[in-house]
Design an enzyme around this catalytic site. Structure first.
Site, PDB file in Angstrom:
ATOM      1  N   LYS A  65      -0.401  -8.596   4.077  1.00 37.15           N
ATOM      2  CA  LYS A  65      -1.823  -8.968   4.088  1.00 37.15           C
ATOM      3  C   LYS A  65      -2.596  -8.165   5.140  1.00 37.15           C
ATOM      4  CE  LYS A  65      -1.438 -12.677   7.308  1.00 37.15           C
ATOM      5  NZ  LYS A  65      -1.752 -13.877   7.911  1.00 37.15           N
ATOM      6  N   LYS A  84      -5.748  -8.531  11.644  1.00 38.82           N
ATOM      7  CA  LYS A  84      -6.593  -8.083  12.749  1.00 38.82           C
ATOM      8  C   LYS A  84      -5.870  -7.110  13.667  1.00 38.82           C
ATOM      9  CE  LYS A  84      -9.471 -12.199  13.320  1.00 38.82           C
ATOM     10  NZ  LYS A  84      -8.767 -13.489  13.376  1.00 38.82           N
ATOM     11  N   LYS A  91       5.869 -14.608  13.484  1.00 38.28           N
ATOM     12  CA  LYS A  91       5.279 -14.125  14.736  1.00 38.28           C
ATOM     13  C   LYS A  91       6.317 -14.068  15.848  1.00 38.28           C
ATOM     14  CE  LYS A  91       0.422 -15.502  14.254  1.00 38.28           C
ATOM     15  NZ  LYS A  91      -0.659 -16.268  14.889  1.00 38.28           N
TER      16      LYS A  91
END
Ligand code: AMP
Ligand code: TRP
Length: 328
Positions: free
Chosen positions: A195, A198, A113
């Site tokens: 993956k 969102k 991230k």
């Protein structure tokens, strides 16, 4: 025998998708009767990366509504918003003071991230796993049902609990991650090497739980496959493998039966059938969601009750923690 305790959390960083459902929420609903459960919308984790306030406020409610719509029932499970129970932030601070920075530097999710954000990375994002440990440890949790990506965070939580217990006595229960054997990592549709997430940038990649049928058909039709023809569970062909896995999880059929069923069929047939299975599976959830959000005050009421129940348990734990550390 006393029931064991389950805790899990979910962020309000965007729209819930099929990966959240198959890797987490559906399993929470299925296992809730055997345990005492706490399911938490982790809004304080969500703000570790920038969020628009109005969107966040709406998403917190949407996520909570979807938990109930997915069959999590108030008789068995406490559903609440993290920031409604102040003990989460408070315990996170106390745990910060016993957690070595080196442990956090090893977290792969932080590395991923923070690469995207570079200079803008917040202290909160670095500290994210400690807040997660606080969530889990406040409730004497035995089991943490999550997708594969959370395994490392739950292991860190265990390490923190062990270190705390070693210094201050037997205060925390050591939790274990509970990861589904299939479905712990549902991949993206357009990029099946990553993956499903969102993230709003890649809307085509995810099936959101509130997507209408036509959109689901369109997204699955465009899903990346390969230039081969046969339809089999081959991990080296991630696109087809992912579609088959989704089909397997939603139909509960064996891999062998599924391969026989699709023998001689085309990728077009596969995609059409996967789309129909997804649409049918999400239909009851979508109906329940619209029903319960249509009832004025229902959701707020449920969440208020959840926060009171969770708060009582959390306060009791905080008394033990502060006393053992010499703060009281
Ligand atoms: P998050 O969306 O990061 O708040 O994750 C909520 C829960 O869904 C966690 O237990 C995750 O491990 C799980 N999860 C998120 N994405 C996926 C995915 N693509 N496949 C399976 N589980 C997932
Ligand atoms: N980090 C988790 C995720 O992104 C969310 C989370 C926060 C969580 N606190 C938790 C999961 C406690 C399990 C237990 O998926």
């Amino acid at each position: 025998m006393e029931k064991k305790t389950v805790f899990s959390g979910i962020q309000a960083s965007g729209s819930l998708h099929l990966g959240n459902y198959l890797g987490a929420i559906r399993n929470w609903a299925a296992m809730q009767y055997q345990y005492n459960n706490y399911f938490c919308v982790v809004d304080l984790h969500t703000i570790t990366v920038p969020q628009d306030p109005a969107t966040l406020r709406a998403k917190i409610k949407e996520v909570a509504g979807l938990l109930f719509a997915a069959g999590i029932a108030a008789e068995n499970s406490v559903v609440f918003i993290q920031s409604d129970v102040k003990a989460h932030s408070e315990l996170a601070w106390l745990l910060n003071c016993i957690t070595p920075m080196g442990w956090l530097h090893r977290m792969t999710q932080f590395k991923e991230k923070s690469e995207k954000q570079k200079e803008e990375v917040s202290v909160g994002l670095f500290d994210y796993p400690v807040l997660q440990a606080a969530d889990i440890l406040l409730y004497d949790t035995h089991m943490v049902p999550v997708g594969e990506d959370q395994k490392q965070h739950v292991e860190l939580c265990r390490d923190i609990a062990q270190r705390f217990n070693y210094r201050y006595g037997d205060v925390f229960v050591l939790p274990e991650a509970h990861i589904p054997p299939v479905g712990g990592r549902v991949m993206g549709l357009s990029n099946p090497e990553k993956k499903m997430s969102k993230s709003e940038e890649k809307k085509e990649d995810s099936i959101f739980l509130l997507d209408p049928p036509d959109q689901i058909r369109k997204k699955i039709k465009k899903a990346t496959t390969d230039s081969l023809r046969d339809i089999s569970f081959d991990e080296k062909r991630p696109g087809v493998y992912n579609l088959l896995t989704i089909y397997q999880l939603l139909t509960d059929k064996s891999r062998e039966d599924i391969e026989n069923h699709f023998a001689g069929k085309s990728y077009k047939d596969l995609k059409e059938q996967v789309a129909e299975v997804v649409i049918e599976s999400l239909k009851p959830l979508q109906e329940r969601y619209h029903e319960l959000t249509g009832e004025k005050g229902y959701l707020d009421d449920m969440l208020e009750r959840g926060a009171i129940k969770a708060g009582e348990q959390a306060e009791e734990k905080m008394r033990q923690v502060t006393e053992s550390m010499g703060l009281k």
